[in-house]
Design a protein around this motif. Structure first.
Motif, PDB file in Angstrom:
ATOM      1  N   PRO A 166       0.813  -1.230   0.000  1.00 26.00           N
ATOM      2  CA  PRO A 166       0.000   0.000   0.000  1.00 26.00           C
ATOM      3  C   PRO A 166       0.843   1.275   0.000  1.00 26.00           C
ATOM      4  CG  PRO A 166      -0.031  -1.025   2.175  1.00 26.00           C
ATOM      5  CD  PRO A 166       0.650  -1.995   1.250  1.00 26.00           C
ATOM      6  N   ARG A 167       2.085   1.201   0.474  1.00 29.55           N
ATOM      7  CA  ARG A 167       2.916   2.403   0.463  1.00 29.55           C
ATOM      8  C   ARG A 167       3.361   2.755  -0.952  1.00 29.55           C
ATOM      9  NH1 ARG A 167       5.247   2.904   5.566  1.00 29.55           N
ATOM     10  NH2 ARG A 167       6.348   4.704   4.777  1.00 29.55           N
ATOM     11  N   TRP A 174      -6.364  11.935   1.871  1.00 29.58           N
ATOM     12  CA  TRP A 174      -5.977  11.076   2.984  1.00 29.58           C
ATOM     13  C   TRP A 174      -7.191  10.531   3.691  1.00 29.58           C
ATOM     14  CZ3 TRP A 174      -4.287  10.044   8.082  1.00 29.58           C
ATOM     15  CH2 TRP A 174      -5.033  10.647   9.077  1.00 29.58           C
ATOM     16  N   PRO A 218      -0.770   8.709   4.361  1.00 34.68           N
ATOM     17  CA  PRO A 218      -0.519   7.352   3.860  1.00 34.68           C
ATOM     18  C   PRO A 218      -0.950   7.169   2.408  1.00 34.68           C
ATOM     19  CG  PRO A 218      -2.300   7.362   5.488  1.00 34.68           C
ATOM     20  CD  PRO A 218      -1.663   8.716   5.537  1.00 34.68           C
ATOM     21  N   ALA A 244       4.260  11.209   7.296  1.00 37.31           N
ATOM     22  CA  ALA A 244       3.606  10.028   7.887  1.00 37.31           C
ATOM     23  C   ALA A 244       2.101  10.212   7.999  1.00 37.31           C
ATOM     24  CB  ALA A 244       4.207   9.735   9.262  1.00 37.31           C
ATOM     25  N   ARG A 245       1.636  11.471   7.993  1.00 38.20           N
ATOM     26  CA  ARG A 245       0.197  11.723   8.105  1.00 38.20           C
ATOM     27  C   ARG A 245      -0.541  11.506   6.781  1.00 38.20           C
ATOM     28  NH1 ARG A 245       1.066  17.627  10.382  1.00 38.20           N
ATOM     29  NH2 ARG A 245       2.440  17.122  12.112  1.00 38.20           N
TER      30      ARG A 245
END
Lengths: 275, 275
Positions: free
Chosen positions: B67-68, B273, B196, B193-194
């Motif tokens: 998913p990243r 997001w 994804p 990081a917020r």
């Protein structure tokens, strides 16, 4: 294992099942058949949906289009009973304490502890995020999660919010409800929003009638939570919506985890959001 | 439209394409054929991957397992050229300024502005998140994004990090690199990081050799970014990894957006997001 260890394990399976692999082994051996909530604390648990390959692309699309209801954590290869990114040595047909079997959209009575005999070479398994990581974060912030403090399963309601359909998979969004004071509700929304793979922020708060819910005291599933004076109900999407979509699409065979009986993964709960 | 409006539109397509639907219309009419970055500012842009239905389940699984690298924003029904959750009135075969065509894993020379003639009833489209939302957040926090300040495309490297394979879709993770001072790197990681769905936190920082990259000055794609004294390279997953996975899986036909020529959606960038 020593005789004494064996005794203790029988005496308290929750203590014995502190590691995810130990919990799954005890489940597979039939020594644990209840809900998974208290097992392998601190590790991510997932809802399970299994459909034939012919229906799997449409179900994957249902997840992509409704990510708040169906946060997709992993998907198996057809016929495969493992999800190696979530758990080592997993047997999806035996490592959950209970399964529901749905044929042509109609659920069998009761549940099964083992679905090995039903597994076929064309079955595809989907692991979905649940509210667990979000609930843990709320409690870590000293917010009271009512169904936890009252020790029952959360109340479930069928809302009038339509799922975004994918092929024949369609229906309405099922939601869970948790009550908070106004101040706590603001903090709960802020915290929950950080956990998109655990359903994220609520879909609605306040008037239940606005999303088609008549009476909070009569949920369509689970157990009603007591509302205190001045509290506001917050509503979150639930993976239970998958059962409705499967009833509509009528795949020849579908398997779901039984209520509260989830897939215990090896992932620390905090990784749920990050992977 | 008045003659004067028409004139102005021809004079500055970026100004004329401030709304997503206007941008897509100008692209469809052939009046814009360059990169999409400056168009419809503030709106989410997505990478596009199209494969036949026979390969689509395996590609959906590749996204779920990585998913990243492949944050899945939406998936079309087979044969459908629309993605209604992302954009109204969309024609996926004409509304991007450029497409790459890959047959049996081999890319055609150059790119096409219209792939209507290639669209088939069995094609399934995947829209993937890109680093755009994350970059916007970094800049909003006054962090310098080097390829933006130097006005070139980001440098791309093939790392030695394996993708988690799905069927024949396999290969190595491609990464983009952005340099920061140590202090800025910490803030960049925290902010990224917020997001994804915009690749999230970096996969690596520091020694490029640790992930199989020999020389930062010689990227495998894009344009090298200048490193200043004392800066640390941060590496993020790139959707370009899809091209490698498609080369390995050799579907009969695959379509990708041409580099920098992305799908402009109607969604405000902040919704990327959350959805």
């Amino acid at each position: 294992m020593s005789e004494r260890g064996e005794e203790r394990r029988r005496a308290d399976p929750v203590l014995a099942a502190r590691s995810p692999s130990a919990a799954r082994r005890l489940i597979r051996e039939g020594m644990i058949d209840g809900p998974t909530q208290a097992l392998a604390a601190g590790h991510l648990q997932a809802a399970l949906v299994v459909v034939p390959e012919a229906d799997a692309l449409a179900f994957a699309r249902l997840c992509a289009l409704n990510p708040r209801a169906f946060p997709l954590l992993a998907m198996s290869a057809p016929g495969d009973r493992a999800l190696p990114t979530l758990a080592g040595g997993l047997d999806l047909a035996r490592d959950l304490p209970g399964y529901r079997v749905i044929r042509d959209g109609v659920a069998e009575e009761g549940e099964r502890a083992d679905v090995s005999d039903l597994w076929r070479a064309d079955l595809v398994a989907f692991a979905l995020g649940t509210g667990q990581g979000m609930e843990a974060a709320l409690m870590a912030a000293d917010l009271e999660v009512r169904e936890v403090s009252e020790a029952h399963s959360p109340p479930l309601y069928e809302s009038n919010i339509p799922l975004i359909a994918s092929g024949a998979f369609a229906g309405r969004l099922w939601v869970t409800m948790r009550p908070f004071s106004a101040g706590d509700a603001i903090r709960a929304i802020e915290i929950a929003a950080r956990y998109p793979l655990a359903h994220g922020a609520p879909v609605h708060f306040g008037d239940p009638g606005a999303i088609g819910i008549d009476r909070l005291s009569r949920p369509d599933g689970g157990v009603p939570s007591r509302m205190r004076e001045g509290e506001v109900p917050l509503f979150w999407p639930s993976t239970h919506s998958a059962a409705t979509a499967i009833r509509a699409a009528r795949p020849g065979l579908a398997l779901l985890n039984a209520p509260g009986k989830r897939l215990i993964t090896d992932l620390p709960i905090d990784r749920a959001w990050d992977r």
